[in-house]
Design a protein around this motif. Structure first.
Motif, PDB file in Angstrom:
ATOM      1  N   GLY A 343      -4.618 -24.799   6.754  1.00  0.00           N
ATOM      2  CA  GLY A 343      -4.398 -23.413   6.224  1.00  0.00           C
ATOM      3  C   GLY A 343      -3.281 -23.595   5.315  1.00  0.00           C
ATOM      4  O   GLY A 343      -2.179 -23.959   5.758  1.00  0.00           O
ATOM      5  N   LEU A 344      -3.623 -23.069   3.966  1.00  0.00           N
ATOM      6  CA  LEU A 344      -2.421 -23.329   3.200  1.00  0.00           C
ATOM      7  C   LEU A 344      -1.857 -22.139   2.437  1.00  0.00           C
ATOM      8  O   LEU A 344      -2.658 -21.064   2.333  1.00  0.00           O
ATOM      9  CB  LEU A 344      -3.018 -24.216   1.683  1.00  0.00           C
ATOM     10  CG  LEU A 344      -3.628 -25.351   2.388  1.00  0.00           C
ATOM     11  CD1 LEU A 344      -3.965 -26.306   0.724  1.00  0.00           C
ATOM     12  CD2 LEU A 344      -3.058 -26.369   3.035  1.00  0.00           C
ATOM     13  N   SER A 345      -0.624 -22.072   2.275  1.00  0.00           N
ATOM     14  CA  SER A 345      -0.024 -20.994   1.748  1.00  0.00           C
ATOM     15  C   SER A 345       1.358 -21.376   0.828  1.00  0.00           C
ATOM     16  O   SER A 345       1.687 -22.686   0.895  1.00  0.00           O
ATOM     17  CB  SER A 345       0.365 -20.162   2.621  1.00  0.00           C
ATOM     18  OG  SER A 345       0.972 -18.891   2.088  1.00  0.00           O
ATOM     19  N   LEU A 353       9.071 -15.214   5.831  1.00  0.00           N
ATOM     20  CA  LEU A 353       8.753 -16.580   6.033  1.00  0.00           C
ATOM     21  C   LEU A 353       7.349 -16.399   7.219  1.00  0.00           C
ATOM     22  O   LEU A 353       6.530 -16.912   7.036  1.00  0.00           O
ATOM     23  CB  LEU A 353       9.662 -17.624   6.737  1.00  0.00           C
ATOM     24  CG  LEU A 353       9.287 -18.731   7.011  1.00  0.00           C
ATOM     25  CD1 LEU A 353       8.715 -19.708   6.249  1.00  0.00           C
ATOM     26  CD2 LEU A 353      10.495 -19.782   7.679  1.00  0.00           C
ATOM     27  N   GLU A 354       7.793 -15.551   8.389  1.00  0.00           N
ATOM     28  CA  GLU A 354       6.811 -15.181   9.443  1.00  0.00           C
ATOM     29  C   GLU A 354       5.471 -14.767   8.729  1.00  0.00           C
ATOM     30  O   GLU A 354       4.611 -15.234   9.034  1.00  0.00           O
ATOM     31  CB  GLU A 354       7.383 -13.933  10.293  1.00  0.00           C
ATOM     32  CG  GLU A 354       8.708 -14.318  10.884  1.00  0.00           C
ATOM     33  CD  GLU A 354       8.486 -15.295  12.122  1.00  0.00           C
ATOM     34  OE1 GLU A 354       7.439 -15.448  12.838  1.00  0.00           O
ATOM     35  OE2 GLU A 354       9.289 -16.375  12.103  1.00  0.00           O
ATOM     36  N   GLU A 355       5.393 -13.828   7.636  1.00  0.00           N
ATOM     37  CA  GLU A 355       4.441 -13.379   7.140  1.00  0.00           C
ATOM     38  C   GLU A 355       3.608 -14.591   6.562  1.00  0.00           C
ATOM     39  O   GLU A 355       2.336 -14.769   6.533  1.00  0.00           O
ATOM     40  CB  GLU A 355       4.833 -12.323   6.000  1.00  0.00           C
ATOM     41  CG  GLU A 355       3.470 -11.400   5.829  1.00  0.00           C
ATOM     42  CD  GLU A 355       3.952 -10.480   4.450  1.00  0.00           C
ATOM     43  OE1 GLU A 355       5.155 -10.066   4.311  1.00  0.00           O
ATOM     44  OE2 GLU A 355       3.155 -10.233   3.622  1.00  0.00           O
ATOM     45  N   GLN A 359      -0.150 -15.958   7.206  1.00  0.00           N
ATOM     46  CA  GLN A 359      -1.180 -16.289   6.112  1.00  0.00           C
ATOM     47  C   GLN A 359      -1.655 -17.445   6.294  1.00  0.00           C
ATOM     48  O   GLN A 359      -3.046 -17.702   6.008  1.00  0.00           O
ATOM     49  CB  GLN A 359      -0.616 -15.863   4.560  1.00  0.00           C
ATOM     50  CG  GLN A 359      -0.297 -14.452   4.323  1.00  0.00           C
ATOM     51  CD  GLN A 359       0.395 -14.404   3.174  1.00  0.00           C
ATOM     52  OE1 GLN A 359       0.623 -15.156   2.549  1.00  0.00           O
ATOM     53  NE2 GLN A 359       0.767 -13.106   2.844  1.00  0.00           N
ATOM     54  N   ALA A 360      -1.036 -18.565   6.549  1.00  0.00           N
ATOM     55  CA  ALA A 360      -1.434 -19.916   6.714  1.00  0.00           C
ATOM     56  C   ALA A 360      -2.348 -20.031   7.803  1.00  0.00           C
ATOM     57  O   ALA A 360      -3.432 -20.754   7.724  1.00  0.00           O
ATOM     58  CB  ALA A 360      -0.324 -20.995   6.646  1.00  0.00           C
ATOM     59  N   ALA A 380      -3.492 -14.822  -0.817  1.00  0.00           N
ATOM     60  CA  ALA A 380      -2.095 -14.091  -1.245  1.00  0.00           C
ATOM     61  C   ALA A 380      -1.317 -15.184  -2.106  1.00  0.00           C
ATOM     62  O   ALA A 380      -0.514 -15.037  -2.914  1.00  0.00           O
ATOM     63  CB  ALA A 380      -1.259 -13.761  -0.105  1.00  0.00           C
ATOM     64  N   ALA A 381      -1.562 -16.570  -1.616  1.00  0.00           N
ATOM     65  CA  ALA A 381      -1.154 -17.730  -2.137  1.00  0.00           C
ATOM     66  C   ALA A 381      -1.048 -17.691  -3.854  1.00  0.00           C
ATOM     67  O   ALA A 381      -0.494 -18.307  -4.588  1.00  0.00           O
ATOM     68  CB  ALA A 381      -1.382 -18.978  -1.778  1.00  0.00           C
TER      69      ALA A 381
END
Ligand SMILES: Nc1nc2c(ncn2[C@@H]2O[C@H](COP(=O)(O)OP(=O)(O)OP(=O)(O)O)[C@@H](O)[C@H]2O)c(=O)[nH]1
Length: 383
Positions: A343-345, A353-355, A359-360, A380-381
């Motif tokens: 999973g990329l972000s 950072l936690e968020e 997302q990742a 979101a990325a």
């Protein structure tokens, strides 16, 4: 002012040696103060008609002192003193000073007795450096020198001195020097004891430093793969986020090995461990040295790419995914292909950072849902 060459020599020494040289120079300057005081007294004695030689002779005396001291100064400044067993040149300095003083006292007549205390002051410079034998031999030189002056006057200038008084002065000098040599051995022993304690403490300190390093390593490294652990990753990412410029971003990828439980269940935990280790090695090889990879949990890994856009991040993780699928493992069947999902972000300076990690994780979940063995980017990325 030291020459460029000698200054270069002092600075090119190792820092410890340079520190000792600086201390030696300090001691040298202190000795110069002693010379200065003695010569001031001699000049005063000359003005008071107590110095029984001509002005040029006085200049020769002072000149001799200055010349020998310049010699010592040059030896220390040029680093040539380091060739000697005692780089402080203590013995040499004491011998020269004792001889010069004796030479001066020879011209002082009845005023001589007031200056014999300069002998012990000269010898005081050896309290920390000289062995008891050396100290005694230098004391003996002073006593012989002063004794020779008394004998010379007794033989060649009879009646010019009060013999019992000068002998008493010589005796007082002998007592003081005898006491000083005992004091010297006491100080030396004390110094050696302190030095031993210092070395022991230093050894303890080194051990503690080593242990602290090991603890630090244990606290930030994953034992199985040798990768950084979650705690290190979070700290390091926060540190890097703080250094980011307004339009810069970091690539973040959460990677999970597919059906890893199956490998453990079918082929054993040891094979599972080997897969984790080989993945770690592969990812390390595929990443640049300033990228960060950490083991985030059981079979979950996290990657942080510095200064990277989504496309580069995707290409990089894809390269790892494809290479991993081609790996062969000794404990697995030849046609067994281990795969991974990612999973990329991205992380920007103002982000939580936690968020971003969540997302990742969501993107990773989508990759798993989509059939595994793929990289998915969180919406979101793209924002
Ligand atoms: N050999 C080994 N296994 C581990 C280690 N840490 C975690 N695991 C195992 O990793 C497995 C993870 O399984 P799951 O979370 O069900 O995930 P999975 O089987 O990979 O399935 P998906 O993630 O859905 O593809 C568990 O069986 C854990 O026991 C480890 O250090 N060594």
């Amino acid at each position: 002012m030291p020459s460029r060459k000698s200054r270069h020599k002092m600075t090119s020494m190792d820092p410890n040696q340079a520190k000792f040289q600086a201390l030696r120079l300090q001691r040298f300057y202190m000795a110069q103060l002693n010379y200065l005081i003695t010569y001031t007294v001699i000049c005063a004695a000359w003005l008071a008609d107590q110095y029984q030689a001509s002005a040029p002779m006085l200049a020769v005396h002072i000149g001799l002192g200055v010349a020998t001291q310049l010699g010592f100064y040059w030896l220390i400044r040029s680093g040539r003193n380091l060739r000697y067993r005692d780089p402080s040149l203590t013995s040499g300095q004491i011998i020269v000073a004792t001889l010069l003083l004796t030479y001066l006292l020879a011209y002082l007549g009845s005023f001589r007795g007031s200056l014999i205390m300069v002998y012990p002051i000269i010898l005081m410079f050896g309290v920390f450096q000289l062995s008891r034998r050396e100290f005694l031999s230098h004391s003996l030189l002073a006593l012989t020198g002063y004794g020779s002056l008394i004998a010379y006057d007794y033989i060649y200038n009879p009646g010019t001195q009060d013999l019992p008084l000068t002998l008493l002065q010589w005796f007082v000098l002998a007592c003081i020097l005898g006491w000083l040599s005992m004091f010297c051995s006491y100080i030396r022993e004390l110094r050696e004891r302190l030095q031993r304690r210092h070395y022991t403490l230093q050894a303890h300190q080194e051990t503690l430093k080593g242990m602290m390093g090991q603890l630090q390593n244990l606290a930030t490294t994953d034992a199985l793969t040798g990768l950084a652990n979650r705690r290190y990753f979070i700290d390091e990412t926060r540190r890097r986020m703080a250094l980011l410029g307004p339009r810069q971003q970091l690539g973040l990828a959460l990677i999970d090995l597919d059906h890893f439980k199956r490998i453990n269940d079918l082929y054993g935990h040891a094979v599972g461990d080997e897969v984790l280790q080989r993945f770690a090695q592969l990812a390390r090889d595929k990443l640049r040295s300033d990228d960060v990879i950490a083991r985030f949990g059981g079979e979950e890994f996290i990657i942080l790419l510095s200064n990277c856009d989504l496309e580069t991040l995707h290409q990089c993780v894809e390269r790892i995914r494809q290479a991993f699928a081609k790996l062969q493992f000794s404990g697995l069947p030849e046609d067994y292909s281990c795969t991974l999902s990612a999973g990329l972000s991205v992380v920007r300076p103002e982000d939580d950072l936690e968020e971003r990690i969540n997302q990742a994780d969501q993107a990773l979940y989508q990759a798993k849902q989509g059939g595994r063995n793929r990289c998915t980017t969180h919406q979101a990325a793209y924002a």
